[in-house]
Write a protein that holds these residues in place. Structure first.
Motif: not given
Length: 108
Positions: A24-27, A38-54, A65-67, A73-76
């Motif tokens: 399945i395609f995601y963005r 002074g610290e920071g971090g990387w963050f992840l967003d997942i959207a469907d292929d039409q850019l609807n936020p998941i 496991d981040l999921l 959500l059924g990302i599989g």
């Protein structure tokens, strides 16, 4: 049992890209967020292929496991961050996509 891990290519810069996970395609969007301390971090967003936020604002930490808590959500599959030199080290601004990588492991 799970399938073979899929390396998700990251450029080490804030970016949004299209990728197939479990057929399945995601963005995916990765962003660096500074912390006033002074610290920071990387963050992840997942959207469907039409850019609807998941999923939005998931910290990219190692050792989990981040999921896992978002199975509904059924990302599989599962998403893991691993740092090559120090497997439990959190990705830094400079090493994401080189020493620190993101992997998708499809569920069987």
């Amino acid at each position: 049992m799970s399938g073979a891990p899929q390396l998700i290519p990251l450029a080490g810069i804030p970016e949004t890209f299209r990728i197939a996970l479990a057929g399945i395609f995601y963005r995916l969007t990765v962003q660096w967020r500074d912390d006033p301390g002074g610290e920071g971090g990387w963050f992840l967003d997942i959207a469907d292929d039409q850019l609807n936020p998941i999923l939005s604002g998931r910290a990219m930490v190692t050792g989990a496991d981040l999921l896992e808590q978002y199975e509904y959500l059924g990302i599989g599959g599962s998403l893991f961050v691993q740092t090559i030199q120090q497997p439990d080290a959190t990705p830094t601004f400079d090493n994401l996509g080189t020493d620190a990588n993101l992997f998708f492991v499809p569920a069987s």
